[in-house]
Write an enzyme that holds these catalytic residues in place. Sequence first.
Site, PDB file in Angstrom:
ATOM      1  N   SER A  25       0.834  -1.199   0.000  1.00  0.00           N
ATOM      2  CA  SER A  25       0.000   0.000   0.000  1.00  0.00           C
ATOM      3  C   SER A  25       0.866   1.246   0.000  1.00  0.00           C
ATOM      4  O   SER A  25       2.063   1.214   0.316  1.00  0.00           O
ATOM      5  CB  SER A  25      -0.904   0.017   1.235  1.00  0.00           C
ATOM      6  OG  SER A  25      -0.130   0.270   2.404  1.00  0.00           O
ATOM      7  N   ASP A  71      -1.445  -1.051  -3.695  1.00  0.00           N
ATOM      8  CA  ASP A  71      -2.777  -0.856  -3.116  1.00  0.00           C
ATOM      9  C   ASP A  71      -2.974   0.548  -2.545  1.00  0.00           C
ATOM     10  O   ASP A  71      -2.032   1.170  -2.048  1.00  0.00           O
ATOM     11  CB  ASP A  71      -2.991  -1.887  -2.005  1.00  0.00           C
ATOM     12  CG  ASP A  71      -4.449  -2.112  -1.692  1.00  0.00           C
ATOM     13  OD1 ASP A  71      -5.266  -2.126  -2.636  1.00  0.00           O
ATOM     14  OD2 ASP A  71      -4.780  -2.299  -0.506  1.00  0.00           O
ATOM     15  N   HIS A  72      -4.209   1.022  -2.611  1.00  0.00           N
ATOM     16  CA  HIS A  72      -4.616   2.315  -2.043  1.00  0.00           C
ATOM     17  C   HIS A  72      -3.666   3.436  -2.437  1.00  0.00           C
ATOM     18  O   HIS A  72      -3.175   4.194  -1.590  1.00  0.00           O
ATOM     19  CB  HIS A  72      -4.739   2.214  -0.523  1.00  0.00           C
ATOM     20  CG  HIS A  72      -6.023   1.578  -0.072  1.00  0.00           C
ATOM     21  ND1 HIS A  72      -7.240   2.210  -0.171  1.00  0.00           N
ATOM     22  CD2 HIS A  72      -6.262   0.346   0.454  1.00  0.00           C
ATOM     23  CE1 HIS A  72      -8.185   1.409   0.297  1.00  0.00           C
ATOM     24  NE2 HIS A  72      -7.619   0.268   0.669  1.00  0.00           N
ATOM     25  N   HIS A 110     -11.752  -1.308   7.310  1.00  0.00           N
ATOM     26  CA  HIS A 110     -10.318  -1.543   7.484  1.00  0.00           C
ATOM     27  C   HIS A 110      -9.949  -1.578   8.965  1.00  0.00           C
ATOM     28  O   HIS A 110     -10.623  -0.987   9.806  1.00  0.00           O
ATOM     29  CB  HIS A 110      -9.508  -0.429   6.817  1.00  0.00           C
ATOM     30  CG  HIS A 110      -9.623  -0.408   5.326  1.00  0.00           C
ATOM     31  ND1 HIS A 110     -10.354   0.545   4.655  1.00  0.00           N
ATOM     32  CD2 HIS A 110      -9.095  -1.215   4.381  1.00  0.00           C
ATOM     33  CE1 HIS A 110     -10.265   0.333   3.347  1.00  0.00           C
ATOM     34  NE2 HIS A 110      -9.512  -0.727   3.153  1.00  0.00           N
ATOM     35  N   HIS A 141     -12.635  -5.035   0.691  1.00  0.00           N
ATOM     36  CA  HIS A 141     -11.586  -4.510   1.562  1.00  0.00           C
ATOM     37  C   HIS A 141     -11.984  -4.740   3.020  1.00  0.00           C
ATOM     38  O   HIS A 141     -13.144  -4.913   3.339  1.00  0.00           O
ATOM     39  CB  HIS A 141     -11.384  -3.022   1.311  1.00  0.00           C
ATOM     40  CG  HIS A 141     -10.682  -2.711   0.032  1.00  0.00           C
ATOM     41  ND1 HIS A 141      -9.821  -1.639  -0.109  1.00  0.00           N
ATOM     42  CD2 HIS A 141     -10.694  -3.328  -1.178  1.00  0.00           C
ATOM     43  CE1 HIS A 141      -9.331  -1.606  -1.343  1.00  0.00           C
ATOM     44  NE2 HIS A 141      -9.870  -2.615  -2.013  1.00  0.00           N
ATOM     45  N   THR A 194      -4.831  -6.540   8.405  1.00  0.00           N
ATOM     46  CA  THR A 194      -4.729  -6.476   9.863  1.00  0.00           C
ATOM     47  C   THR A 194      -4.558  -7.847  10.495  1.00  0.00           C
ATOM     48  O   THR A 194      -3.851  -7.982  11.514  1.00  0.00           O
ATOM     49  CB  THR A 194      -5.967  -5.774  10.437  1.00  0.00           C
ATOM     50  OG1 THR A 194      -6.050  -4.451   9.886  1.00  0.00           O
ATOM     51  CG2 THR A 194      -5.891  -5.655  11.946  1.00  0.00           C
TER      52      THR A 194
END
Length: 281
Positions: free
Chosen positions: A46, A80-81, A179, A207, A232
């Site tokens: 990310s 990502d992101h 998230h 997500h 996570t």
Amino acid sequence: MPLVPTASLIAASGGVAAFNVITLEHAEAIAAGAESAGLPAILQLSENAVKFHGGRLAPIAAATAAVARLSSADLSLHLDHVVSPDLLHQAHAEGFSSVMYDASKLPYTDNVRATSEAVRWGHAHGIWVEAELGRVGGKAGETPLDAHTPGVRTDPAEAASYVASTGVDALAVAVGSSHAMTERTAVLDHALIGALRDAVPVPLVLHGSSGVPDAEIGRAVAAGMRKINIGTALNTAFTGAVRGYLAEDARGVDPRRYLARAREEMAGTVERFLRVVSGAG
């Protein structure tokens, strides 16, 4: 093995798990878990992870790609992101076959404009582009967001218009997950997943899947989710293993000891999620 394009992994299976990489141990654990499960996986870096590494994509991307290429599992590399166009434009040179360009915080019209530009660049460079519509929420620095707040979840009609306007290859949607959840208590809106699947012609992405129970993930894949993002849960396994080791050996100073245990715990977490997503576990 050579890196496999993300688009090929998703096209070849009902659902593929994508795991966030922060350290080299994360990448090694994802590869080990995929090898043990005998299943493909996506390794994700990310923009926040790149910031952690001093804003330099190349070193951690090269290490992650090297781990993936030396693995016997089918693995792809995904950025990502991404918010920064500068980071987006580094993707192709660093071996990424796919990018999630995140303009979801912008007003709808601005989101469409920015994402369309990212898609045009991505397709010109052979990059598969994912985007987000709706607000999954929960990322570091964001105001806490209730997944059940009116207006947060993705509207199927708007999603259809968004995909047609931007030309994205996949769409991350807000259907009840968030998230950074450390407890697996999220309840997904499976009717909405089905409606989104019927409304848009591209793969759907979930997500915040660390906070989604196994049965909910299985139902989501069956309803139409194709890319399942997990971050996570790996960090929880990593940190728990380190805490456990240091509690047993308070005088220990060799990081290889506790990082080895952290890597092993993450690999087990990866294998379990892969089996859940594939329907094998």
